[in-house]
Design a protein around this motif. Sequence first.
Motif, PDB file in Angstrom:
ATOM      1  N   MET A  49      -1.419  -4.581  -8.290  1.00  0.00           N
ATOM      2  CA  MET A  49      -1.074  -3.652  -7.214  1.00  0.00           C
ATOM      3  C   MET A  49      -2.168  -3.650  -6.149  1.00  0.00           C
ATOM      4  SD  MET A  49       1.763  -2.219  -8.388  1.00  0.00           S
ATOM      5  CE  MET A  49       1.977  -0.672  -7.516  1.00  0.00           C
ATOM      6  N   VAL A  50      -1.814  -3.061  -4.995  1.00  0.00           N
ATOM      7  CA  VAL A  50      -2.774  -2.801  -3.921  1.00  0.00           C
ATOM      8  C   VAL A  50      -2.629  -1.334  -3.538  1.00  0.00           C
ATOM      9  CG1 VAL A  50      -3.432  -3.292  -1.524  1.00  0.00           C
ATOM     10  CG2 VAL A  50      -2.702  -5.159  -3.019  1.00  0.00           C
ATOM     11  N   PHE A  51      -3.758  -0.617  -3.523  1.00  0.00           N
ATOM     12  CA  PHE A  51      -3.772   0.754  -3.016  1.00  0.00           C
ATOM     13  C   PHE A  51      -4.318   0.693  -1.601  1.00  0.00           C
ATOM     14  CE2 PHE A  51      -5.937   4.772  -2.104  1.00  0.00           C
ATOM     15  CZ  PHE A  51      -4.895   5.653  -2.313  1.00  0.00           C
ATOM     16  N   THR A  52      -3.608   1.313  -0.652  1.00  0.00           N
ATOM     17  CA  THR A  52      -4.012   1.308   0.757  1.00  0.00           C
ATOM     18  C   THR A  52      -4.235   2.733   1.242  1.00  0.00           C
ATOM     19  OG1 THR A  52      -2.733  -0.701   1.166  1.00  0.00           O
ATOM     20  CG2 THR A  52      -3.339   0.615   3.097  1.00  0.00           C
ATOM     21  N   ALA A  53      -5.374   2.940   1.886  1.00  0.00           N
ATOM     22  CA  ALA A  53      -5.649   4.198   2.577  1.00  0.00           C
ATOM     23  C   ALA A  53      -5.759   3.869   4.062  1.00  0.00           C
ATOM     24  CB  ALA A  53      -6.937   4.839   2.071  1.00  0.00           C
TER      25      ALA A  53
END
Length: 155
Positions: free
Chosen positions: A129-133
């Motif tokens: 997964m990729v978490f983006t802020a």
Amino acid sequence: MGMLAALLALAGCDNQAIKELEEGVSTEADVVARFGQPENVWDAPDGRVFEYNRQPQGQKNYMITIGPDGKMRALRQVLTPENFAKVQPGMSMEDLRKMLGKPAKVTPYPLKRETEWDWRWVQPPNSPMVFTAVLNDDLRVLRSGSSHDRSTEAP
């Protein structure tokens, strides 16, 4: 294939280093001997926090708390759904960095006056997964979320 071997070796080294450290017993010197010099050192109410970044190739970031007595108080992998749930609009860039460590990728969008920070992580049991802020010009979180890591898919 060389990159994959390097990643597996790094993961193996981390797992071995973690097994060799014990909370309340291991010292700051023990931590540095097994993990090397930290990427960053943060002051915390209960001592100092050493950041060990495994981005952009890895999918983990470690925060190791060293108490005032020089002993390791906690070792935690911070790229987790529980930590991502704590990311809220208005949070400062510094607080975000202290919580999750250095991102894998920073992408500025000058026309939108936004910057995306991405962290690669694994959703159990093994989904990349990729978490983006997304941060505004004041370096505060506007929004955040996770998506499947497309960089791991075959072309």
